[in-house]
Design a protein around this motif. Structure first.
Motif, PDB file in Angstrom:
ATOM      1  N   MET A  59     -21.299 -63.426  -3.474  1.00  0.00           N
ATOM      2  CA  MET A  59     -21.359 -64.494  -2.476  1.00  0.00           C
ATOM      3  C   MET A  59     -21.408 -65.834  -3.181  1.00  0.00           C
ATOM      4  O   MET A  59     -22.441 -66.233  -3.723  1.00  0.00           O
ATOM      5  N   THR A  60     -20.261 -66.514  -3.196  1.00  0.00           N
ATOM      6  CA  THR A  60     -20.141 -67.820  -3.832  1.00  0.00           C
ATOM      7  C   THR A  60     -19.870 -68.854  -2.757  1.00  0.00           C
ATOM      8  O   THR A  60     -18.919 -68.708  -1.965  1.00  0.00           O
ATOM      9  N   VAL A  61     -20.701 -69.885  -2.706  1.00  0.00           N
ATOM     10  CA  VAL A  61     -20.568 -70.909  -1.661  1.00  0.00           C
ATOM     11  C   VAL A  61     -19.178 -71.537  -1.731  1.00  0.00           C
ATOM     12  O   VAL A  61     -18.683 -71.904  -2.804  1.00  0.00           O
ATOM     13  N   GLY A  62     -18.552 -71.633  -0.561  1.00  0.00           N
ATOM     14  CA  GLY A  62     -17.221 -72.211  -0.477  1.00  0.00           C
ATOM     15  C   GLY A  62     -16.110 -71.192  -0.559  1.00  0.00           C
ATOM     16  O   GLY A  62     -14.942 -71.518  -0.318  1.00  0.00           O
ATOM     17  N   GLN A  63     -16.447 -69.957  -0.887  1.00  0.00           N
ATOM     18  CA  GLN A  63     -15.443 -68.901  -0.954  1.00  0.00           C
ATOM     19  C   GLN A  63     -15.645 -67.916   0.189  1.00  0.00           C
ATOM     20  O   GLN A  63     -16.617 -67.998   0.942  1.00  0.00           O
ATOM     21  N   SER A  64     -14.737 -66.956   0.325  1.00  0.00           N
ATOM     22  CA  SER A  64     -14.837 -65.953   1.378  1.00  0.00           C
ATOM     23  C   SER A  64     -14.232 -64.645   0.881  1.00  0.00           C
ATOM     24  O   SER A  64     -13.554 -64.617  -0.157  1.00  0.00           O
ATOM     25  N   PHE A  65     -14.499 -63.573   1.606  1.00  0.00           N
ATOM     26  CA  PHE A  65     -13.829 -62.304   1.328  1.00  0.00           C
ATOM     27  C   PHE A  65     -13.480 -61.658   2.663  1.00  0.00           C
ATOM     28  O   PHE A  65     -14.056 -61.985   3.700  1.00  0.00           O
ATOM     29  N   GLU A  66     -12.507 -60.758   2.639  1.00  0.00           N
ATOM     30  CA  GLU A  66     -12.019 -60.128   3.862  1.00  0.00           C
ATOM     31  C   GLU A  66     -12.277 -58.640   3.846  1.00  0.00           C
ATOM     32  O   GLU A  66     -12.374 -58.013   2.780  1.00  0.00           O
ATOM     33  N   LYS A  88      -9.834 -50.236  17.332  1.00  0.00           N
ATOM     34  CA  LYS A  88      -8.833 -51.079  16.688  1.00  0.00           C
ATOM     35  C   LYS A  88      -9.376 -51.469  15.318  1.00  0.00           C
ATOM     36  O   LYS A  88     -10.583 -51.444  15.077  1.00  0.00           O
ATOM     37  N   THR A  89      -8.473 -51.825  14.430  1.00  0.00           N
ATOM     38  CA  THR A  89      -8.891 -52.337  13.128  1.00  0.00           C
ATOM     39  C   THR A  89      -8.708 -53.843  13.119  1.00  0.00           C
ATOM     40  O   THR A  89      -7.591 -54.339  13.292  1.00  0.00           O
ATOM     41  N   VAL A  90      -9.808 -54.560  12.954  1.00  0.00           N
ATOM     42  CA  VAL A  90      -9.805 -56.019  13.033  1.00  0.00           C
ATOM     43  C   VAL A  90     -10.047 -56.591  11.640  1.00  0.00           C
ATOM     44  O   VAL A  90     -11.085 -56.317  11.025  1.00  0.00           O
ATOM     45  N   PRO A  91      -9.137 -57.408  11.115  1.00  0.00           N
ATOM     46  CA  PRO A  91      -9.409 -58.092   9.847  1.00  0.00           C
ATOM     47  C   PRO A  91     -10.517 -59.130  10.033  1.00  0.00           C
ATOM     48  O   PRO A  91     -10.452 -59.945  10.954  1.00  0.00           O
ATOM     49  N   VAL A  92     -11.499 -59.094   9.185  1.00  0.00           N
ATOM     50  CA  VAL A  92     -12.652 -59.992   9.293  1.00  0.00           C
ATOM     51  C   VAL A  92     -12.763 -60.843   8.037  1.00  0.00           C
ATOM     52  O   VAL A  92     -12.597 -60.348   6.927  1.00  0.00           O
ATOM     53  N   THR A  93     -13.022 -62.108   8.229  1.00  0.00           N
ATOM     54  CA  THR A  93     -13.273 -63.021   7.119  1.00  0.00           C
ATOM     55  C   THR A  93     -14.763 -63.348   7.067  1.00  0.00           C
ATOM     56  O   THR A  93     -15.347 -63.749   8.069  1.00  0.00           O
ATOM     57  N   MET A  94     -15.368 -63.158   5.901  1.00  0.00           N
ATOM     58  CA  MET A  94     -16.764 -63.516   5.681  1.00  0.00           C
ATOM     59  C   MET A  94     -16.790 -64.832   4.901  1.00  0.00           C
ATOM     60  O   MET A  94     -16.460 -64.880   3.717  1.00  0.00           O
ATOM     61  N   LYS A  95     -17.148 -65.918   5.598  1.00  0.00           N
ATOM     62  CA  LYS A  95     -17.158 -67.257   5.007  1.00  0.00           C
ATOM     63  C   LYS A  95     -18.554 -67.567   4.453  1.00  0.00           C
ATOM     64  O   LYS A  95     -19.528 -67.583   5.205  1.00  0.00           O
ATOM     65  N   VAL A  96     -18.644 -67.793   3.169  1.00  0.00           N
ATOM     66  CA  VAL A  96     -19.923 -68.133   2.534  1.00  0.00           C
ATOM     67  C   VAL A  96     -20.071 -69.652   2.612  1.00  0.00           C
ATOM     68  O   VAL A  96     -19.422 -70.395   1.882  1.00  0.00           O
ATOM     69  N   GLU A  97     -20.930 -70.108   3.523  1.00  0.00           N
ATOM     70  CA  GLU A  97     -20.955 -71.524   3.888  1.00  0.00           C
ATOM     71  C   GLU A  97     -21.894 -72.390   3.052  1.00  0.00           C
ATOM     72  O   GLU A  97     -21.588 -73.550   2.765  1.00  0.00           O
ATOM     73  N   GLY A  98     -23.085 -71.874   2.714  1.00  0.00           N
ATOM     74  CA  GLY A  98     -24.020 -72.729   1.994  1.00  0.00           C
ATOM     75  C   GLY A  98     -25.346 -72.049   1.751  1.00  0.00           C
ATOM     76  O   GLY A  98     -25.560 -70.900   2.160  1.00  0.00           O
TER      77      GLY A  98
END
Length: 259
Positions: free
Chosen positions: A169-176, A184-194
């Motif tokens: 978990m790096t601030v400013g980055q994300s993983f999917e 259903k299969t839903v693509p999810v984005t995990m946004k590491v905000e701060g």
């Protein structure tokens, strides 16, 4: 009045990974394996108090336990106080995922929400690339069976809370990650905000705030959801919040039991 039937699906994570910014029309991204060296709990219980706006609304416990190569997650979720008088909810959820790959093995729930009582089981067969759902309405006695195609590896809406902890978990980055949601299969984005200091009944924690988002799911375009993980190697979820059109629900960690 709180729409209590929507409280406990959030409790178990059924809407934790639905929002408004991933690409549901594109192929699901591969599920990144857990970070090398990350250790899932051998046995641990996380207890939370749930508030709706400023009112106590429920109590929730997540129990994690290792079972061979699987990490099993069990949840009990119950309304309390005035909410319980208005609309009683008593739900039980179970999931299991492989610790080395993060791939979900199964997900089940037993729900009592007012007069509604439903049991369901979801099993993932990666050899067939299929998810199989069996559901029984205990009031009407109606049973249904469904199946749907899945990618080579998916997470489910309960396992995903703890699978996500295994990722850097790096601030400013994300993983999917591909999430199995409502067949259903839903693509999810995990946004590491701060980073934030969070005070809970269990103590004060230095945390990393993560916002899960997706183009499809239970609460698409209806609000925002955040999870605060401890800013250490454990990545414990110490606070969770859903800001929905009918109000804000907040989970705050009250205690951790190593059992």
């Amino acid at each position: 009045m709180i729409r209590s039937r929507r409280l406990l699906p959030f409790v178990a994570g059924l809407v934790l990974f639905a929002g408004a910014s991933a690409r549901s029309q594109q192929p699901a991204p591969p599920l990144p394996p857990p970070h090398a060296g990350f250790a899932f709990p051998a046995k641990q219980t996380l207890n939370y108090a749930v508030d709706w706006r400023v009112f106590p609304a429920g109590i929730v416990s997540f129990h994690l336990e290792q079972d061979g190569d699987l990490e099993r997650v069990s949840v009990t979720a119950d309304t309390v106080g005035a909410v319980n008088l208005l609309f009683r909810v008593s739900d039980r959820f179970q999931s299991a995922f492989h610790r080395t790959t993060g791939c979900s093995d199964s997900f089940s729930k037993q729900t009592i929400e007012g007069r509604r009582q439903v049991n369901s089981e979801l099993h993932f067969d990666y050899n067939q690339r299929k998810a199989f759902l069996s559901e029984t309405n205990l009031v009407s006695r109606i049973t249904k069976h469904q199946q749907n195609s899945i990618p080579a590896c998916v997470t489910d809406s309960l396992s995903a809370i703890f699978y996500a902890a295994s990722q850097p978990m790096t601030v400013g980055q994300s993983f999917e990650a591909p999430l199995a949601d409502a067949m259903k299969t839903v693509p999810v984005t995990m946004k590491v905000e701060g980073r934030e200091e969070i005070k809970t009944p269990a103590g004060t924690y230095q945390t990393i705030r993560v916002e899960p988002t997706a183009d499809a799911g239970v609460v698409k375009n209806r609000g925002n959801i955040w999870i605060w993980y401890t800013d250490d190697d454990r990545h414990l979820p110490v606070q969770m919040r859903a800001r929905l059109f009918w109000g804000t629900i907040t989970f705050r960690l009250t205690s951790i039991d190593q059992k």
